[in-house]
Scaffold this motif. Sequence first.
Motif: not given
Length: 110
Positions: A92-110
């Motif tokens: 399972k992918l971790p969530r960013p820490e509370a002081d960070l924001a996720l701007l973009a992401s991508g998965i290969w292969p989608a």
Amino acid sequence: MTQTPLQAFLAPLAKLALKHPEIEAEVLWAKDGLWQAQDDEAEFLDGEEVPYYAEGLLLEGFHLHYQILAEAAAPKLPVHIRLFFWQNAAPKLPRPEADLALLASGIWPA
């Protein structure tokens, strides 16, 4: 010139490196059902290395999930990239820490 699907997938990382050359990437590997970071901060990748490093591993058959992160206080300014690599099953992918924001992401292969 038409991009391959792999080039199109990596294009946001390449553009980010051009716009923010100071950005660094952390590489995390799936091992025993957990994510493990490379051992040393010296192992962080410079932004310009990211698309080439990722492309090489993807061509070898690895999967990738990338996250472009910003500080929560400045959520539109990218400050860090995380590259998660695996071959069989991904933890399972971790969530960013509370002081960070996720701007973009991508998965290969989608």
